[in-house]
Motif scaffolding. Sequence first.
Motif, short mmCIF file in Angstrom:
data_model
loop_
_atom_site.label_atom_id
_atom_site.label_comp_id
_atom_site.label_asym_id
_atom_site.label_seq_id
_atom_site.Cartn_x
_atom_site.Cartn_y
_atom_site.Cartn_z
N VAL A 48 0.83 -1.21 0.00
CA VAL A 48 0.00 0.00 0.00
C VAL A 48 0.87 1.25 0.00
O VAL A 48 0.60 2.21 -0.74
N LEU A 49 1.93 1.26 0.80
CA LEU A 49 2.83 2.41 0.85
C LEU A 49 3.52 2.61 -0.50
O LEU A 49 3.76 3.75 -0.92
N MET A 50 3.84 1.52 -1.18
CA MET A 50 4.41 1.64 -2.53
C MET A 50 3.39 2.22 -3.49
O MET A 50 3.70 3.14 -4.26
N ALA A 51 2.19 1.69 -3.46
CA ALA A 51 1.16 2.13 -4.40
C ALA A 51 0.81 3.60 -4.21
O ALA A 51 0.55 4.32 -5.18
N VAL A 69 1.49 7.92 4.43
CA VAL A 69 0.12 7.45 4.60
C VAL A 69 -0.17 7.33 6.09
O VAL A 69 0.62 6.73 6.84
N SER A 70 -1.27 7.90 6.52
CA SER A 70 -1.63 7.85 7.93
C SER A 70 -2.32 6.53 8.26
O SER A 70 -2.80 5.82 7.37
N ASN A 71 -2.40 6.22 9.55
CA ASN A 71 -3.09 5.01 9.96
C ASN A 71 -4.56 5.06 9.59
O ASN A 71 -5.16 4.02 9.27
N GLU A 131 -8.70 2.69 5.75
CA GLU A 131 -9.61 2.80 4.61
C GLU A 131 -9.12 2.00 3.41
O GLU A 131 -9.90 1.36 2.71
N LEU A 132 -7.81 2.03 3.16
CA LEU A 132 -7.25 1.39 1.98
C LEU A 132 -7.07 -0.12 2.14
O LEU A 132 -7.30 -0.88 1.20
#
Length: 211
Positions: A20-23, A28-30, A35-36
Motif C-alpha cells: 500500500v505504501l508503494m502504491a 500514509v496515515s493510519n 480505509e485502503l
Amino acid sequence: MPIDDTFPNLTPNQILALVVLMAEARQVSNSELKELAGFALTGTDNTKLVKLGLVETDRSQRPFTHLLTDTGWRVVRELHTSTPPKAGGSAARSLFTLLANVHRGLDRLQVSHAAFFTHTAVVGESTESAVRSAYDKLARSPGAWVGLAELREQLADIERGNLDETLRAMVHMDGVRIIPVADTKNLEPRDRVAALRIGAQDAHLIAIGQP
C-alpha cells in the motif's frame, strides 16, 4: 537496522502495508491505511518494519504516518522473488503474481517503481512546480548545475519524503538530470545530508534545461 541480501520473514499484514505504501508513494496515515487496507500499521507489525529499516514512522502527532524508506522500496519491488507467507493463503500468492507482472512490465519500460507509482498517484505535482521555481531562482542559466543542498534550503517547508519522491520522478522527465558529484572527497557535510539516493548512488546535483 538495514537488512541483508535475504528477505525478512514478514507477516501478511506487514507485506500488505509495504504494498500500500508503494502504491500510494507518499506518507500514509493510519486512518488512511484503515480505509485502503482495512487495518492500521501499529504494534509489533510497525515496530518490525521500522527496525528492519523498511518504513519510517512519524509519531509526532496522531494518527501516525508511515513512509517507505529506500530499503523498503527495494524490498517491495523484489518481494515477488521471495516465498509468499503460508498464512496469507491464495490471496498472498495472487498478490505475488501481480507484483511479478508489475516488475516485469516496469523493467521492460525501464521505469522505476517509485517513478511509476508517484505519477500514478498524482503525487508531487505542486511539489514539482516548487522544485522548478526554486531551481530557476538558484541556477545561473537553464541547464546549470545546482546543489541539492541549496535546493532543499529553498524548499525547507516541503516534507523530505515528498520532495525525494518528486525528485526521483523528475529524473525521468525531459530536460532533468540529477547526478552524483564526481569527487565525493570534497563534499561538505550539508551536501552529504542533502544527497538523494537513486539506485545504488547518492546524487548531489540537479540541472533542469529545456524539455
